[in-house]
Design a protein around this motif. Structure first.
Motif, short mmCIF file in Angstrom:
data_model
loop_
_atom_site.label_atom_id
_atom_site.label_comp_id
_atom_site.label_asym_id
_atom_site.label_seq_id
_atom_site.Cartn_x
_atom_site.Cartn_y
_atom_site.Cartn_z
N ALA A 165 0.84 -1.20 0.00
CA ALA A 165 0.00 0.00 0.00
C ALA A 165 0.87 1.26 0.00
N LEU A 166 1.93 1.26 0.79
CA LEU A 166 2.84 2.42 0.83
C LEU A 166 3.56 2.60 -0.50
N CYS A 167 4.01 1.50 -1.12
CA CYS A 167 4.68 1.58 -2.42
C CYS A 167 3.72 2.12 -3.47
N GLY A 168 2.50 1.59 -3.48
CA GLY A 168 1.49 2.07 -4.43
C GLY A 168 1.20 3.55 -4.23
N HIS A 169 1.13 3.96 -2.97
CA HIS A 169 0.88 5.38 -2.67
C HIS A 169 1.99 6.26 -3.27
N GLU A 170 3.23 5.85 -3.10
CA GLU A 170 4.35 6.64 -3.63
C GLU A 170 4.30 6.71 -5.16
N LEU A 171 3.95 5.61 -5.81
CA LEU A 171 3.84 5.62 -7.28
C LEU A 171 2.70 6.54 -7.72
N ARG A 172 1.57 6.46 -7.04
CA ARG A 172 0.44 7.33 -7.40
C ARG A 172 0.78 8.81 -7.16
N GLU A 173 1.55 9.09 -6.10
CA GLU A 173 1.96 10.47 -5.81
C GLU A 173 2.82 11.04 -6.94
N LEU A 174 3.69 10.21 -7.51
CA LEU A 174 4.51 10.69 -8.64
C LEU A 174 3.64 11.10 -9.81
N ALA A 175 2.54 10.40 -10.02
CA ALA A 175 1.63 10.72 -11.11
C ALA A 175 0.69 11.87 -10.74
N ARG A 176 0.36 11.98 -9.46
CA ARG A 176 -0.63 12.97 -9.01
C ARG A 176 -0.08 14.38 -8.94
N LYS A 177 1.14 14.54 -8.46
CA LYS A 177 1.68 15.89 -8.31
C LYS A 177 3.16 15.91 -8.65
N PRO A 178 3.62 17.05 -9.17
CA PRO A 178 5.03 17.15 -9.55
C PRO A 178 5.95 17.01 -8.34
N VAL A 179 7.13 16.46 -8.58
CA VAL A 179 8.13 16.38 -7.51
C VAL A 179 8.61 17.80 -7.18
N GLY A 180 9.09 17.98 -5.98
CA GLY A 180 9.59 19.28 -5.56
C GLY A 180 10.91 19.61 -6.23
N GLN A 181 11.24 20.88 -6.24
CA GLN A 181 12.45 21.35 -6.91
C GLN A 181 13.72 20.73 -6.31
N GLN B 46 6.13 13.82 -14.11
CA GLN B 46 4.74 13.55 -13.76
C GLN B 46 3.99 12.94 -14.94
N SER B 47 4.20 13.44 -16.13
CA SER B 47 3.54 12.87 -17.32
C SER B 47 3.96 11.43 -17.56
N LEU B 48 5.24 11.17 -17.41
CA LEU B 48 5.74 9.81 -17.58
C LEU B 48 5.16 8.88 -16.52
N ALA B 49 5.12 9.32 -15.27
CA ALA B 49 4.55 8.50 -14.19
C ALA B 49 3.07 8.24 -14.44
N THR B 50 2.35 9.24 -14.93
CA THR B 50 0.93 9.07 -15.23
C THR B 50 0.72 8.01 -16.30
N GLU B 51 1.59 8.00 -17.29
CA GLU B 51 1.50 7.01 -18.36
C GLU B 51 1.88 5.61 -17.89
N ILE B 52 2.95 5.50 -17.13
CA ILE B 52 3.49 4.20 -16.76
C ILE B 52 2.71 3.52 -15.65
N PHE B 53 2.35 4.26 -14.60
CA PHE B 53 1.81 3.63 -13.40
C PHE B 53 0.30 3.45 -13.42
N ARG B 54 -0.22 3.06 -14.55
CA ARG B 54 -1.63 2.67 -14.65
C ARG B 54 -1.70 1.15 -14.55
N PRO B 55 -2.67 0.61 -13.84
CA PRO B 55 -2.76 -0.85 -13.68
C PRO B 55 -2.71 -1.62 -14.99
N GLU B 56 -3.32 -1.08 -16.03
CA GLU B 56 -3.34 -1.80 -17.31
C GLU B 56 -1.96 -1.84 -17.98
#
Length: 159
Positions: free
Chosen positions: A49-65, A123-133
């Motif tokens: 659950a924690l690993c999944g949360h971190e992957l979803r966070e990469l897709a949900r919001k940009p990483v900090g500077q 963020q765009s790459l994470a959104t593309e990659i970390f989809r269950p399908e």
């Protein structure tokens, strides 16, 4: 490593694993992201659950500077050192990943591309990659694991 999001979350904040980390490998037509952790059977669901949360966070919001700058310089250094030493390790993994998304023109252009990567690019790459399908899940579980692989997949992808 000890500076990764997974390490900070799973080990430092929750104390659920002694070792946790991730790496990736990329080819022309596919890639592999491996997350590994040494955990007790009772902690498997929580760690996934924690690993999944971190992957979803990469897709949900940009990483900090600060995180972005640190990672860009880390990978630029890997590219430079790998090019100079003709290393097989992380440089080849990084180069394979870049070849999937960018044309490689030489080490200077490669380093410039790494250093110009933006938070929204990641963020765009994470959104593309970390989809269950787009993902397969392979688990190495102890025999006494009481949770089904299907349930674990659900936990990873949906929390």
């Amino acid at each position: 490593g000890s500076s990764s999001r997974l390490f900070r979350s799973v080990r430092e904040r929750h104390g659920l694993a002694y070792v946790v980390g991730a790496y990736f490998g990329a080819e022309k037509d596919h890639g592999t992201i491996v997350i590994s952790a040494s955990v007790s059977p009772d902690s498997i669901e929580k760690v996934l659950a924690l690993c999944g949360h971190e992957l979803r966070e990469l897709a949900r919001k940009p990483v900090g500077q600060q995180e972005l700058s640190f990672q860009r310089e880390k990978f630029a250094s890997i590219a430079i050192l790998g090019n100079e030493a003709n290393c097989e390790g992380e440089y080849n993994i990084l180069k394979g990943c870049l070849e999937n998304h960018m044309k490689i023109e030489g080490i200077d252009a490669e380093v410039e591309r790494i250093r110009s990567t933006s938070a929204s690019d990641l963020q765009s790459l994470a959104t593309e990659i970390f989809r269950p399908e787009n993902c397969s899940l392979v688990l190495s579980l102890p025999r006494n694991c009481k949770v089904s692989p299907e349930k674990l997949r659900e936990v990873l992808f949906n929390g």
